[in-house]
Scaffold this motif. Structure first.
Motif, PDB file in Angstrom:
ATOM      1  N   GLU A  53       0.880  -1.231   0.118  1.00  0.00           N
ATOM      2  CA  GLU A  53       0.448  -0.124  -0.340  1.00  0.00           C
ATOM      3  C   GLU A  53       0.446   0.888  -0.229  1.00  0.00           C
ATOM      4  O   GLU A  53       0.654   2.500  -0.458  1.00  0.00           O
ATOM      5  N   LEU A  54       2.334   1.214   0.765  1.00  0.00           N
ATOM      6  CA  LEU A  54       2.685   2.543   1.185  1.00  0.00           C
ATOM      7  C   LEU A  54       3.939   2.815  -0.718  1.00  0.00           C
ATOM      8  O   LEU A  54       3.903   3.650  -1.359  1.00  0.00           O
ATOM      9  N   THR A  55       4.110   1.246  -1.109  1.00  0.00           N
ATOM     10  CA  THR A  55       4.323   1.487  -2.450  1.00  0.00           C
ATOM     11  C   THR A  55       3.174   1.849  -3.581  1.00  0.00           C
ATOM     12  O   THR A  55       3.958   2.734  -4.684  1.00  0.00           O
ATOM     13  N   ARG A  56       2.105   1.684  -4.081  1.00  0.00           N
ATOM     14  CA  ARG A  56       1.001   2.234  -4.357  1.00  0.00           C
ATOM     15  C   ARG A  56       0.766   3.236  -4.401  1.00  0.00           C
ATOM     16  O   ARG A  56       0.853   4.633  -4.801  1.00  0.00           O
ATOM     17  N   ILE A  57       0.988   4.229  -2.771  1.00  0.00           N
ATOM     18  CA  ILE A  57       0.939   5.184  -3.073  1.00  0.00           C
ATOM     19  C   ILE A  57       2.276   6.374  -3.204  1.00  0.00           C
ATOM     20  O   ILE A  57       2.266   7.446  -4.093  1.00  0.00           O
ATOM     21  N   TYR A  58       3.212   5.625  -3.427  1.00  0.00           N
ATOM     22  CA  TYR A  58       4.099   6.599  -3.361  1.00  0.00           C
ATOM     23  C   TYR A  58       4.615   6.515  -4.291  1.00  0.00           C
ATOM     24  O   TYR A  58       5.348   8.029  -5.160  1.00  0.00           O
ATOM     25  N   LYS A  59       4.276   6.015  -5.066  1.00  0.00           N
ATOM     26  CA  LYS A  59       5.470   5.308  -6.453  1.00  0.00           C
ATOM     27  C   LYS A  59       7.131   4.929  -6.570  1.00  0.00           C
ATOM     28  O   LYS A  59       7.135   5.954  -7.262  1.00  0.00           O
ATOM     29  N   PRO A  60       7.445   4.172  -5.467  1.00  0.00           N
ATOM     30  CA  PRO A  60       8.580   4.446  -5.703  1.00  0.00           C
ATOM     31  C   PRO A  60      10.011   3.989  -6.594  1.00  0.00           C
ATOM     32  O   PRO A  60       9.411   3.222  -7.373  1.00  0.00           O
ATOM     33  N   LYS A  61      10.937   4.572  -6.996  1.00  0.00           N
ATOM     34  CA  LYS A  61      12.324   3.849  -7.358  1.00  0.00           C
ATOM     35  C   LYS A  61      11.829   2.221  -7.231  1.00  0.00           C
ATOM     36  O   LYS A  61      11.841   1.173  -8.626  1.00  0.00           O
ATOM     37  N   ARG A  62      12.137   1.420  -6.296  1.00  0.00           N
ATOM     38  CA  ARG A  62      11.740   0.609  -5.721  1.00  0.00           C
ATOM     39  C   ARG A  62      11.276   0.645  -4.394  1.00  0.00           C
ATOM     40  O   ARG A  62      11.105   0.894  -3.718  1.00  0.00           O
ATOM     41  N   GLU A  63      11.100  -0.947  -4.385  1.00  0.00           N
ATOM     42  CA  GLU A  63      10.830  -1.442  -2.949  1.00  0.00           C
ATOM     43  C   GLU A  63      10.804  -2.785  -2.320  1.00  0.00           C
ATOM     44  O   GLU A  63      11.690  -3.574  -3.548  1.00  0.00           O
ATOM     45  N   VAL A  64      11.366  -2.466  -1.275  1.00  0.00           N
ATOM     46  CA  VAL A  64      12.560  -3.328  -0.156  1.00  0.00           C
ATOM     47  C   VAL A  64      11.813  -4.029   0.804  1.00  0.00           C
ATOM     48  O   VAL A  64      11.620  -3.445   2.170  1.00  0.00           O
ATOM     49  N   PRO A  65      11.106  -5.508   0.424  1.00  0.00           N
ATOM     50  CA  PRO A  65      10.839  -5.828   1.551  1.00  0.00           C
ATOM     51  C   PRO A  65      11.819  -6.402   2.316  1.00  0.00           C
ATOM     52  O   PRO A  65      12.683  -6.698   2.338  1.00  0.00           O
ATOM     53  N   ALA A  66      10.699  -6.955   3.685  1.00  0.00           N
ATOM     54  CA  ALA A  66      11.900  -7.621   5.467  1.00  0.00           C
ATOM     55  C   ALA A  66      12.074  -8.983   4.528  1.00  0.00           C
ATOM     56  O   ALA A  66      11.362  -9.465   3.510  1.00  0.00           O
ATOM     57  N   VAL A  67      13.214  -9.750   4.742  1.00  0.00           N
ATOM     58  CA  VAL A  67      13.576 -11.088   4.860  1.00  0.00           C
ATOM     59  C   VAL A  67      13.954 -11.733   5.886  1.00  0.00           C
ATOM     60  O   VAL A  67      13.708 -11.249   6.659  1.00  0.00           O
ATOM     61  N   MET A  68      13.666 -12.840   5.514  1.00  0.00           N
ATOM     62  CA  MET A  68      13.391 -14.067   6.458  1.00  0.00           C
ATOM     63  C   MET A  68      14.043 -15.057   5.979  1.00  0.00           C
ATOM     64  O   MET A  68      14.747 -15.526   4.676  1.00  0.00           O
TER      65      MET A  68
END
Length: 367
Positions: A53-68
């Motif tokens: 949802e944050l990515t949808r609103i900000y429309k950034p160059k990249r999205e970096v999720p947390a990892v496991m």
């Protein structure tokens, strides 16, 4: 930070199949014991609709999720604590993990061999747990001998050694009975005293019941038995079907949702495993967001703002000044950071602020 989960169990219970499904790492999975010899390591992006949802609103160059990180460790057999099978390698690899996912087979299939000749998840769990306890007993006995000598000497370390001896003797009572060290109910101070020992049975653990796809909803007698067994150890059971997860791994997000609905499921096994891991280890997520990127960061519950900033870079923690903070719910209501700021919902938090799950944060620092 993320967290590192070791996958353990007897040979041929489905560890590598589940590992491959969760991580798409391509580890060898075959119908014979010791298919896995060296630990396979796979990184998994943690699905989080809030980040999307944050990515949808900000429309950034990249999205970096947390990892496991998952570590598929070689199958264990009786005598592993004495070096049988691949025991010594297996046990040393567990030390490096934060938590243990103990896979037990809860399905019948004549085409899939079982190292013990029959399906019995309680028996299988006993084999693994006993070997872990025996290895811990060996580690503990060696440390006790050293600390007892040190406690009797006039040295600065004697006081700490005496305290550690008391803790180790408490743990030994449980290990002698085949019970894990985590059942000893240690305080935070006591845990710190023995932290360097890396006791295998002190790690948080949950059971993963590997089921047939047509029994994932209804369950079976094997599942009931392992659930009762786990309850007696203070552990939870996550139900998963290696076959279903393998199919999900081949689907795109939209197809995945449709597939889960047809199976009568609301979430994948990966989602359940991640949720259980976060819960056991007391983890939570906060976000940073802007035009360049949206990113999820994993931290421990109870961490204060400077500690959370340090996950990004140590300079952020050292030179922390303040953090502009907005709760995720307030952000979604307003639709933007600026909109929330105009309504007075963006807060300025100092060094003592305890970060909350899903906070959106912007750190100010000086070095």
């Amino acid at each position: 930070m993320g967290f590192k989960c070791g996958i353990v169990g007897l040979p041929n219970v489905g560890k590598s199949t589940i590992f491959n499904a969760l991580t798409s790492a391509g580890a060898e999975a075959a119908n014979f014991p010791f298919c896995t010899k060296d630990p396979n390591v796979g990184m998994v992006n943690i699905p989080d609709p809030r980040l999307k949802e944050l990515t949808r609103i900000y429309k950034p160059k990249r999205e970096v999720p947390a990892v496991m990180q998952f570590v598929d460790i070689a199958g264990l057999v009786k005598g592993a604590s004495q070096g049988e099978g691949l025991g010594n390698q297996f046990l040393s690899h567990i030390r490096e993990t934060d938590a243990i996912m103990h896979v037990v087979r809860c399905f019948e299939d004549v085409d899939v061999t079982h190292v013990e000749g029959s399906v019995d998840p309680m028996r299988d769990a006993d084999v693994v747990n006993l070997e872990l306890a025996l290895r811990d007993l060996d580690t503990l006995d060696k440390k006790l001998q050293k600390d007892k000598k040190l406690a009797g000497q006039p040295s600065a370390e004697a006081k700490e050694a005496k305290a550690r001896v008391t803790v180790l003797e408490r743990i030994k009572v449980f290990l002698d009975q085949g019970q894990p060290a985590r059942m000893a109910g240690l305080s935070k101070e006591e845990e710190d005293l023995i932290k360097d020992l890396g006791l295998l049975t002190s790690k948080p653990m949950f059971y993963c019941a590997n089921m047939r796809e047509d029994e994932i909803q209804s369950g079976n007698d094997h599942l009931k038995k392992i659930q009762e067994y786990a309850k007696g150890q203070g552990c939870d059971v996550v139900v998963i079907s290696g076959k279903i997860e393998s199919e999900i791994a081949e689907l795109n997000p939209e197809e995945k949702c449709d597939f889960l609905k047809t199976m009568g499921l609301t979430e994948s096994g990966l989602d359940r495993v991640i949720r259980k891991g976060f819960s056991m280890l007391g983890l939570q997520t906060y976000f940073t967001a802007g035009e360049q990127e949206t990113r999820a960061w994993t931290i421990h519950k109870g961490w204060k703002a400077p500690q959370a900033a340090g996950v990004i870079h140590t300079d952020f923690e050292k030179g922390f000044i303040r953090a502009e903070t907005l709760g995720y719910a307030d952000f979604t209501k307003c639709g933007s950071w600026q909109g929330a700021k105009e309504k007075g919902l963006v807060r300025t938090e100092g060094k003592d602020y305890v970060v909350q799950d899903a906070d959106i944060m912007h750190f100010l620092f000086n070095v």
